[in-house]
Scaffold this motif. Structure first.
Motif, PDB file in Angstrom:
ATOM      1  N   TYR A  15       2.711 104.778  52.567  1.00 28.36           N
ATOM      2  CA  TYR A  15       3.876 104.670  51.695  1.00 28.36           C
ATOM      3  C   TYR A  15       5.120 104.640  52.559  1.00 28.36           C
ATOM      4  CZ  TYR A  15       1.200 105.566  47.477  1.00 28.36           C
ATOM      5  OH  TYR A  15       0.314 105.466  46.447  1.00 28.36           O
ATOM      6  N   VAL A  20       7.495 105.697  45.195  1.00 26.54           N
ATOM      7  CA  VAL A  20       6.463 105.595  44.173  1.00 26.54           C
ATOM      8  C   VAL A  20       6.484 106.868  43.322  1.00 26.54           C
ATOM      9  CG1 VAL A  20       3.980 105.383  43.764  1.00 26.54           C
ATOM     10  CG2 VAL A  20       5.047 104.124  45.639  1.00 26.54           C
ATOM     11  N   ALA A  21       6.446 106.686  42.020  1.00 25.49           N
ATOM     12  CA  ALA A  21       6.410 107.842  41.123  1.00 25.49           C
ATOM     13  C   ALA A  21       5.101 108.605  41.356  1.00 25.49           C
ATOM     14  CB  ALA A  21       6.513 107.384  39.676  1.00 25.49           C
ATOM     15  N   HIS A  23       3.376 110.540  39.534  1.00 27.00           N
ATOM     16  CA  HIS A  23       2.383 110.509  38.456  1.00 27.00           C
ATOM     17  C   HIS A  23       1.506 109.255  38.528  1.00 27.00           C
ATOM     18  CE1 HIS A  23       5.538 108.072  36.470  1.00 27.00           C
ATOM     19  NE2 HIS A  23       4.527 107.546  35.798  1.00 27.00           N
ATOM     20  N   LYS A  24       1.933 108.250  39.279  1.00 26.22           N
ATOM     21  CA  LYS A  24       1.131 107.030  39.441  1.00 26.22           C
ATOM     22  C   LYS A  24       0.101 107.158  40.565  1.00 26.22           C
ATOM     23  CE  LYS A  24       4.455 103.852  37.511  1.00 26.22           C
ATOM     24  NZ  LYS A  24       5.140 102.574  37.660  1.00 26.22           N
ATOM     25  N   ILE A  25       0.190 108.224  41.337  1.00 28.87           N
ATOM     26  CA  ILE A  25      -0.751 108.446  42.431  1.00 28.87           C
ATOM     27  C   ILE A  25      -1.778 109.468  41.951  1.00 28.87           C
ATOM     28  CG2 ILE A  25      -1.036 109.225  44.810  1.00 28.87           C
ATOM     29  CD1 ILE A  25       1.930 108.466  45.245  1.00 28.87           C
ATOM     30  N   PRO A  26      -3.050 109.078  41.901  1.00 29.10           N
ATOM     31  CA  PRO A  26      -4.062 110.014  41.406  1.00 29.10           C
ATOM     32  C   PRO A  26      -4.291 111.159  42.385  1.00 29.10           C
ATOM     33  CG  PRO A  26      -5.107 108.042  42.269  1.00 29.10           C
ATOM     34  CD  PRO A  26      -3.619 107.804  42.311  1.00 29.10           C
TER      35      PRO A  26
END
Length: 172
Positions: A15, A20-21, A23-26
């Motif tokens: 990254y 990047v938000a 919550h979008k990364i598991p």
């Protein structure tokens, strides 16, 4: 007698800063990737460090990579080292973004990290080849900086931003 180099293969994402938000990364899962390299932007240092910490809490091995490390003051480096220690980062790097570090710079940064960084955290080196010094600098780092586990980033045929990175095939 040549030093045996232990290699570990892992799959790692990258990254560029904290854009990047979260919550979008598991959360980490062994079926995905093992770790995440995060390029710290000096202009958003605290935001970048908070992003790294959040990834660590999600279970990833976090590789903290302060871009243009030579521009960081000792106070800035202390801040990054403190954050790496707090999040139990997998590795803290120094990054030669413009490819102009000398062996003295590498030695100084390594000793600075060595004195303040938790011994369980790897020290990494990411070399760019702008002045055709990436291989020599990586070789110096591998040969001289042997007091803890280290990581050297490399790319096949030196692919990378700008003039590229140190070539994997040369290091091998």
């Amino acid at each position: 007698i040549p030093k045996r180099i232990n290699t570990t293969q892992m799959y790692v994402g990258l990254y560029r800063g904290p854009d990047v938000a979260l919550h979008k990364i598991p959360d980490h899962s062994p079926e995905l990737i093992d770790g995440i390299r995060v390029i710290l932007r000096y202009s958003e240092l605290q935001k970048s460090l908070d992003f790294c910490s959040s990834l660590s809490k999600k279970g990833y091995k976090v590789f903290v990579q302060p871009m243009l490390t030579m521009r960081y003051s000792n106070d800035d480096l202390d801040r990054v080292i403190y954050a790496a220690n707090e999040m139990n980062a997998y590795a803290l790097y120094f990054v030669d973004s413009f490819g102009y570090m000398s062996d003295k710079d590498i030695h100084r940064l390594f000793i600075y990290y060595e004195e303040k960084l938790n011994p369980a955290i790897n020290i990494g080196f990411h070399a760019h080849n702008n002045l055709d010094m990436a291989f020599g600098n990586a070789k110096y780092f591998i040969e001289k900086m042997q007091t803890r586990n280290t990581i050297v980033d490399s790319c096949v045929i030196g692919m990378g931003q700008g003039a590229g990175n140190v070539q994997t095939e040369l290091l091998i």
